[in-house]
Motif scaffolding. Structure first.
Motif, PDB file in Angstrom:
ATOM      1  N   VAL A  11       0.752  -1.619   0.032  1.00  0.00           N
ATOM      2  CA  VAL A  11      -0.112  -0.139  -0.210  1.00  0.00           C
ATOM      3  C   VAL A  11       0.758   1.113  -0.265  1.00  0.00           C
ATOM      4  CG1 VAL A  11      -1.773   1.065   1.422  1.00  0.00           C
ATOM      5  CG2 VAL A  11      -2.169  -1.096   0.904  1.00  0.00           C
ATOM      6  N   VAL A  12       1.654   0.780   0.981  1.00  0.00           N
ATOM      7  CA  VAL A  12       3.159   2.106   0.479  1.00  0.00           C
ATOM      8  C   VAL A  12       3.290   2.858  -0.261  1.00  0.00           C
ATOM      9  CG1 VAL A  12       5.041   3.047   1.941  1.00  0.00           C
ATOM     10  CG2 VAL A  12       3.613   2.773   3.048  1.00  0.00           C
ATOM     11  N   LEU A  13       4.180   1.000  -1.183  1.00  0.00           N
ATOM     12  CA  LEU A  13       4.418   1.370  -2.622  1.00  0.00           C
ATOM     13  C   LEU A  13       3.737   2.246  -3.480  1.00  0.00           C
ATOM     14  CD1 LEU A  13       6.568  -1.204  -2.497  1.00  0.00           C
ATOM     15  CD2 LEU A  13       7.882   1.224  -2.513  1.00  0.00           C
ATOM     16  N   ALA A  14       1.963   1.817  -3.390  1.00  0.00           N
ATOM     17  CA  ALA A  14       1.911   2.230  -4.086  1.00  0.00           C
ATOM     18  C   ALA A  14       0.719   3.623  -4.280  1.00  0.00           C
ATOM     19  CB  ALA A  14       0.194   1.252  -4.570  1.00  0.00           C
ATOM     20  N   LEU A  15       1.103   4.042  -2.952  1.00  0.00           N
ATOM     21  CA  LEU A  15       0.624   5.382  -2.929  1.00  0.00           C
ATOM     22  C   LEU A  15       1.807   6.517  -3.494  1.00  0.00           C
ATOM     23  CD1 LEU A  15      -1.115   5.395   0.356  1.00  0.00           C
ATOM     24  CD2 LEU A  15      -1.896   5.803  -1.321  1.00  0.00           C
ATOM     25  N   LEU A  16       3.133   5.976  -2.909  1.00  0.00           N
ATOM     26  CA  LEU A  16       3.983   6.538  -3.120  1.00  0.00           C
ATOM     27  C   LEU A  16       4.691   7.089  -4.933  1.00  0.00           C
ATOM     28  CD1 LEU A  16       7.300   5.703  -0.797  1.00  0.00           C
ATOM     29  CD2 LEU A  16       5.913   7.940  -0.757  1.00  0.00           C
ATOM     30  N   SER A  17       4.247   5.741  -5.701  1.00  0.00           N
ATOM     31  CA  SER A  17       4.281   5.746  -6.830  1.00  0.00           C
ATOM     32  C   SER A  17       2.906   6.862  -7.356  1.00  0.00           C
ATOM     33  CB  SER A  17       4.145   3.934  -7.282  1.00  0.00           C
ATOM     34  OG  SER A  17       4.838   3.260  -6.503  1.00  0.00           O
ATOM     35  N   ILE A  18       2.515   6.394  -6.736  1.00  0.00           N
ATOM     36  CA  ILE A  18       1.165   7.748  -7.674  1.00  0.00           C
ATOM     37  C   ILE A  18       1.515   9.075  -7.150  1.00  0.00           C
ATOM     38  CG2 ILE A  18      -1.394   8.325  -7.273  1.00  0.00           C
ATOM     39  CD1 ILE A  18      -2.208   5.503  -7.064  1.00  0.00           C
ATOM     40  N   PHE A  19       2.271   9.291  -6.345  1.00  0.00           N
ATOM     41  CA  PHE A  19       2.335   9.870  -5.965  1.00  0.00           C
ATOM     42  C   PHE A  19       3.209  10.986  -6.966  1.00  0.00           C
ATOM     43  CE2 PHE A  19       4.735  13.457  -3.360  1.00  0.00           C
ATOM     44  CZ  PHE A  19       3.567  14.206  -3.159  1.00  0.00           C
ATOM     45  N   PHE A  20       4.789  10.213  -6.645  1.00  0.00           N
ATOM     46  CA  PHE A  20       5.757  11.048  -7.458  1.00  0.00           C
ATOM     47  C   PHE A  20       5.301  11.068  -9.365  1.00  0.00           C
ATOM     48  CE2 PHE A  20       8.002  10.307  -3.549  1.00  0.00           C
ATOM     49  CZ  PHE A  20       7.473  11.167  -3.392  1.00  0.00           C
ATOM     50  N   LEU A  21       4.557   9.641  -9.797  1.00  0.00           N
ATOM     51  CA  LEU A  21       4.023   9.591 -10.731  1.00  0.00           C
ATOM     52  C   LEU A  21       3.485   9.992 -11.674  1.00  0.00           C
ATOM     53  CD1 LEU A  21       6.372   5.766 -11.784  1.00  0.00           C
ATOM     54  CD2 LEU A  21       7.592   7.753 -11.359  1.00  0.00           C
ATOM     55  N   THR A  26       2.559   8.183 -17.758  1.00  0.00           N
ATOM     56  CA  THR A  26       2.986   7.118 -19.170  1.00  0.00           C
ATOM     57  C   THR A  26       3.260   5.883 -18.620  1.00  0.00           C
ATOM     58  OG1 THR A  26       2.796   8.645 -21.464  1.00  0.00           O
ATOM     59  CG2 THR A  26       4.137   6.495 -21.404  1.00  0.00           C
ATOM     60  N   TRP A  27       4.635   6.695 -17.432  1.00  0.00           N
ATOM     61  CA  TRP A  27       5.401   5.852 -16.547  1.00  0.00           C
ATOM     62  C   TRP A  27       5.448   5.872 -15.437  1.00  0.00           C
ATOM     63  CZ3 TRP A  27      10.513   4.951 -17.710  1.00  0.00           C
ATOM     64  CH2 TRP A  27      10.802   5.254 -18.721  1.00  0.00           C
ATOM     65  N   LEU A  28       3.995   6.112 -14.901  1.00  0.00           N
ATOM     66  CA  LEU A  28       3.096   4.950 -13.742  1.00  0.00           C
ATOM     67  C   LEU A  28       1.930   3.857 -14.955  1.00  0.00           C
ATOM     68  CD1 LEU A  28       1.491   5.212 -11.276  1.00  0.00           C
ATOM     69  CD2 LEU A  28       0.079   6.546 -11.689  1.00  0.00           C
ATOM     70  N   GLY A  29       1.825   3.796 -16.095  1.00  0.00           N
ATOM     71  CA  GLY A  29       1.179   2.849 -16.427  1.00  0.00           C
ATOM     72  C   GLY A  29       2.233   1.896 -17.166  1.00  0.00           C
ATOM     73  N   THR A  30       3.736   2.306 -17.156  1.00  0.00           N
ATOM     74  CA  THR A  30       4.173   1.093 -17.324  1.00  0.00           C
ATOM     75  C   THR A  30       4.751   1.001 -16.343  1.00  0.00           C
ATOM     76  OG1 THR A  30       4.836   2.734 -19.357  1.00  0.00           O
ATOM     77  CG2 THR A  30       6.351   1.361 -18.419  1.00  0.00           C
ATOM     78  N   LEU A  31       5.165   1.652 -15.011  1.00  0.00           N
ATOM     79  CA  LEU A  31       5.485   0.910 -13.486  1.00  0.00           C
ATOM     80  C   LEU A  31       4.294  -0.226 -13.054  1.00  0.00           C
ATOM     81  CD1 LEU A  31       6.857   0.441 -11.292  1.00  0.00           C
ATOM     82  CD2 LEU A  31       5.769   2.559 -10.314  1.00  0.00           C
ATOM     83  N   ALA A  32       2.668   0.241 -12.969  1.00  0.00           N
ATOM     84  CA  ALA A  32       1.483  -1.041 -13.192  1.00  0.00           C
ATOM     85  C   ALA A  32       1.680  -2.104 -14.241  1.00  0.00           C
ATOM     86  CB  ALA A  32       0.337   0.230 -13.531  1.00  0.00           C
ATOM     87  N   ALA A  33       1.491  -1.698 -15.804  1.00  0.00           N
ATOM     88  CA  ALA A  33       1.894  -2.822 -16.490  1.00  0.00           C
ATOM     89  C   ALA A  33       2.813  -3.729 -15.375  1.00  0.00           C
ATOM     90  CB  ALA A  33       2.176  -2.516 -17.844  1.00  0.00           C
TER      91      ALA A  33
END
Length: 145
Positions: A11-21, A26-33
């Motif tokens: 959960v923490v990593l997901a929130l940090l990824s959403i906040f920073f990306l 495109t980078w957020l989508g690439t990471l999620a993919a």
């Protein structure tokens, strides 16, 4: 306790990824993919290692294959490479799971099944480990006398 730590870290990593990306979708989508496709890779490796597909739902995996195939087509139509590639790989992994489920749960002939073959002057009894020749009635009378 270990499971709670894994969930909390996720959960923490997901929130940090959403906040920073969030400013780079495109980078957020690439990471999620890559993360979601990686999770399917882990599932396929687990199935290959354990060779147990009895608890998997064939209908769910077929629906997943259908869905990610449609997402792959959607990504192709929009020229969205992360959506197209990730869902294409996930579709291949889902198809792999479907094939493994069908393979591991196929009916298999028993290779250890014994066949009884008639042979002259031999008594075949499945409980007897060795073959005995059939004695003629005259020999049986001689043994009794």
């Amino acid at each position: 306790m270990k499971n709670l730590l894994i969930v909390a870290a996720t959960v923490v990593l997901a929130l940090l990824s959403i906040f920073f990306l969030s400013s780079w979708p495109t980078w957020l989508g690439t990471l999620a993919a890559w993360v979601t496709t990686g999770s399917f890779c882990l599932q396929v490796l687990h199935i290959i290692k354990n060779k147990d597909t009895s608890s998997l739902s064939l209908g769910m995996w077929a629906a997943l294959f259908f869905g990610v195939s449609c997402w792959c087509g959607y990504g192709y139509r929009l020229n969205d490479v992360p959506v197209m590639v990730a869902n294409g790989i996930t579709a291949l992994l889902a198809l792999t799971v479907i094939m493994l489920k069908l393979w591991h749960e196929r009916p298999v002939r028993n290779p250890n099944r014994r066949r009884l073959v008639r042979m002259p002057k031999v008594i075949l009894n499945p409980r007897i480990r060795r073959l005995r020749p059939l004695k003629a009635p005259q020999e049986q009378q001689k043994e009794v006398s």
